[in-house]
Design a protein around this motif. Structure first.
Motif, mmCIF file in Angstrom:
data_model
loop_
_atom_site.group_PDB
_atom_site.id
_atom_site.type_symbol
_atom_site.label_atom_id
_atom_site.label_comp_id
_atom_site.label_asym_id
_atom_site.label_seq_id
_atom_site.Cartn_x
_atom_site.Cartn_y
_atom_site.Cartn_z
ATOM 1 N N PRO A 42 0.838 -1.207 0.000
ATOM 2 C CA PRO A 42 0.000 0.000 0.000
ATOM 3 C C PRO A 42 0.875 1.260 0.000
ATOM 4 C CG PRO A 42 -0.761 -1.569 1.654
ATOM 5 C CD PRO A 42 0.553 -2.090 1.134
ATOM 6 N N LEU A 43 0.336 2.318 -0.579
ATOM 7 C CA LEU A 43 1.081 3.571 -0.718
ATOM 8 C C LEU A 43 1.167 4.299 0.629
ATOM 9 C CD1 LEU A 43 2.322 5.630 -2.789
ATOM 10 C CD2 LEU A 43 0.045 6.672 -2.865
ATOM 11 N N ALA A 44 2.392 4.680 1.019
ATOM 12 C CA ALA A 44 2.572 5.447 2.258
ATOM 13 C C ALA A 44 2.714 6.932 1.945
ATOM 14 C CB ALA A 44 3.792 4.937 3.024
ATOM 15 N N SER A 45 3.534 7.271 0.935
ATOM 16 C CA SER A 45 3.730 8.681 0.611
ATOM 17 C C SER A 45 4.287 8.809 -0.804
ATOM 18 C CB SER A 45 4.704 9.325 1.600
ATOM 19 O OG SER A 45 5.961 8.691 1.521
ATOM 20 N N MET A 46 4.303 10.042 -1.306
ATOM 21 C CA MET A 46 4.886 10.326 -2.613
ATOM 22 C C MET A 46 5.895 11.457 -2.455
ATOM 23 S SD MET A 46 1.546 10.189 -5.095
ATOM 24 C CE MET A 46 2.463 10.391 -6.629
ATOM 25 N N VAL A 47 6.976 11.376 -3.222
ATOM 26 C CA VAL A 47 8.030 12.385 -3.141
ATOM 27 C C VAL A 47 8.259 12.974 -4.531
ATOM 28 C CG1 VAL A 47 10.462 12.814 -2.592
ATOM 29 C CG2 VAL A 47 9.139 11.168 -1.232
ATOM 30 N N PHE A 48 8.290 14.308 -4.606
ATOM 31 C CA PHE A 48 8.612 15.009 -5.846
ATOM 32 C C PHE A 48 9.889 15.786 -5.572
ATOM 33 C CE2 PHE A 48 6.622 16.651 -9.872
ATOM 34 C CZ PHE A 48 7.675 17.475 -10.243
ATOM 35 N N GLU A 49 10.999 15.321 -6.107
ATOM 36 C CA GLU A 49 12.280 15.993 -5.859
ATOM 37 C C GLU A 49 12.348 17.272 -6.703
ATOM 38 O OE1 GLU A 49 15.075 12.246 -4.575
ATOM 39 O OE2 GLU A 49 14.923 12.677 -6.732
ATOM 40 N N PRO A 50 12.448 18.438 -6.039
ATOM 41 C CA PRO A 50 12.257 19.719 -6.729
ATOM 42 C C PRO A 50 13.486 20.208 -7.481
ATOM 43 C CG PRO A 50 12.625 20.113 -4.399
ATOM 44 C CD PRO A 50 12.670 18.615 -4.596
ATOM 45 N N ARG A 51 13.946 19.441 -8.445
ATOM 46 C CA ARG A 51 15.100 19.873 -9.245
ATOM 47 C C ARG A 51 15.158 19.054 -10.535
ATOM 48 N NH1 ARG A 51 17.111 16.375 -5.349
ATOM 49 N NH2 ARG A 51 18.193 14.594 -6.275
ATOM 50 N N VAL A 52 15.753 19.648 -11.568
ATOM 51 C CA VAL A 52 15.954 18.903 -12.807
ATOM 52 C C VAL A 52 16.888 17.729 -12.499
ATOM 53 C CG1 VAL A 52 16.960 18.994 -15.123
ATOM 54 C CG2 VAL A 52 15.560 20.887 -14.297
ATOM 55 N N GLY A 53 16.529 16.557 -12.946
ATOM 56 C CA GLY A 53 17.311 15.366 -12.645
ATOM 57 C C GLY A 53 16.791 14.617 -11.422
ATOM 58 N N GLY A 54 15.894 15.257 -10.679
ATOM 59 C CA GLY A 54 15.274 14.569 -9.542
ATOM 60 C C GLY A 54 14.253 13.551 -10.030
ATOM 61 N N HIS A 55 13.666 12.846 -9.089
ATOM 62 C CA HIS A 55 12.657 11.846 -9.425
ATOM 63 C C HIS A 55 11.330 12.153 -8.753
ATOM 64 C CE1 HIS A 55 16.248 9.354 -10.423
ATOM 65 N NE2 HIS A 55 15.446 8.931 -11.382
ATOM 66 N N VAL A 56 10.305 11.573 -9.297
ATOM 67 C CA VAL A 56 9.043 11.489 -8.571
ATOM 68 C C VAL A 56 8.905 10.021 -8.215
ATOM 69 C CG1 VAL A 56 6.573 11.965 -8.583
ATOM 70 C CG2 VAL A 56 8.111 13.305 -10.057
ATOM 71 N N TYR A 57 8.659 9.748 -6.931
ATOM 72 C CA TYR A 57 8.543 8.340 -6.565
ATOM 73 C C TYR A 57 7.523 8.106 -5.466
ATOM 74 C CZ TYR A 57 12.072 9.533 -2.929
ATOM 75 O OH TYR A 57 12.771 10.094 -1.886
ATOM 76 N N ASP A 58 7.026 6.896 -5.475
ATOM 77 C CA ASP A 58 6.065 6.450 -4.473
ATOM 78 C C ASP A 58 6.818 5.636 -3.436
ATOM 79 O OD1 ASP A 58 4.246 7.445 -6.291
ATOM 80 O OD2 ASP A 58 3.677 5.469 -7.074
ATOM 81 N N VAL A 59 6.375 5.751 -2.181
ATOM 82 C CA VAL A 59 6.973 4.959 -1.114
ATOM 83 C C VAL A 59 5.864 4.091 -0.520
ATOM 84 C CG1 VAL A 59 8.237 5.009 1.071
ATOM 85 C CG2 VAL A 59 8.579 6.843 -0.610
#
Lengths: 164, 107
Positions: A42-59
């Protein structure tokens, strides 16, 4: 190439562009449809890394991570572009040549209103749809986790809200 | 409607014989007679399965001389496009609700 290989949509929000941008990016987990993720847990959180080259990922609740997007442009408060690294089998696509991209523009319409324009383009780069489906059918795991997930989503979207 | 054809497609592939036919066609285009040699059902049964697959938007046929040659329908991308269209509309409405709710909380 756009046309049939792109999806565009927009919405007007009663908020200034900087706030809309911040909620869309750093607060993505607060509004992203929670069942739209491809983690096993199950999904706990989502992260949007605020920079070019960063990732968006689900935890996931078990600590697992699913990096499903790369940030290609990060220009607060006007524009953000990220890749869509999810294959037609609903797995993380590791070949960038087979990923599509999402551009979001925040256009002020007065001091406290913003039009959010979204384009999901180059969808054709995910490859020939039914080849992917064929492979998914050939793999029990792909069939089970991918297409049934997809079917469930479609069914849910078809069920009128509030119907007993 | 594309969404309906997606559901139809999934239903059509729920049958093991149709799945086998579909997988064979993924390797190369084939006529009914060729398919009947590859799967353990009669030629009329193969035709019937092909009809279901065609109606689900999964395969298409072209007439070559007196034969119908079947192949996978390359238009599958339409299904993904339709799905994403619906997804982003749902997501952006959820986003709008969140932004405006936050705005009320922090005047």
């Amino acid at each position: 190439m756009t046309g049939t290989a792109a999806v565009t949509t927009s919405i007007v929000v009663d908020a200034p562009a900087d706030q809309a941008f911040a909620v869309f990016t750093e607060d993505i987990g607060s509004w992203w449809p929670a069942d739209h993720h491809i983690l096993q847990a199950p999904l706990a959180s989502m992260v949007f890394e605020p920079r070019v080259g960063g990732h968006v990922y689900d935890v996931g609740t078990d600590g697992s991570e699913c990096h499903w997007a790369r940030v290609l442009a990060y220009e607060p408060p006007t524009r953000v572009v990220f890749s869509w690294d999810i294959s037609l089998q609903w797995q993380v696509e590791t070949d960038p040549a087979r990923t599509s991209e999402v551009e979001v523009r925040f256009v002020p319409e007065g001091e406290h209103r913003t039009r959010v324009e979204l384009e999901h383009r180059r969808i054709d780069r995910h490859g020939d749809g039914w080849e992917g489906l064929r492979d998914a059918v050939g793999s029990p795991e792909g069939w089970g986790s991918g297409l049934q997930w997809f079917a469930r989503r479609l069914d849910q979207e078809h069920s009128p809200v509030g119907e007993a | 409607m594309v969404t309906n054809s997606n559901s139809l497609a999934l239903g059509a592939l729920g049958d093991p014989t149709r799945r086998a036919i579909f997988e064979h066609l993924g390797e190369r285009p084939l006529a009914v007679v060729d398919l009947a040699a590859l799967v353990p059902v009669s030629r009329p049964a193969v035709s019937q399965h092909l009809k279901v697959l065609r109606e689900a938007g999964l395969v298409r046929d072209v007439r070559v001389g007196s034969r119908h040659v079947y192949s996978l329908d390359p238009d599958g991308i339409a299904g993904l496009r339709d799905y994403l269209d619906r997804f982003w509309n749902t997501a952006l409405h959820s986003f709008k609700a969140r932004v405006e709710q936050q705005r009320e909380e922090t005047p």
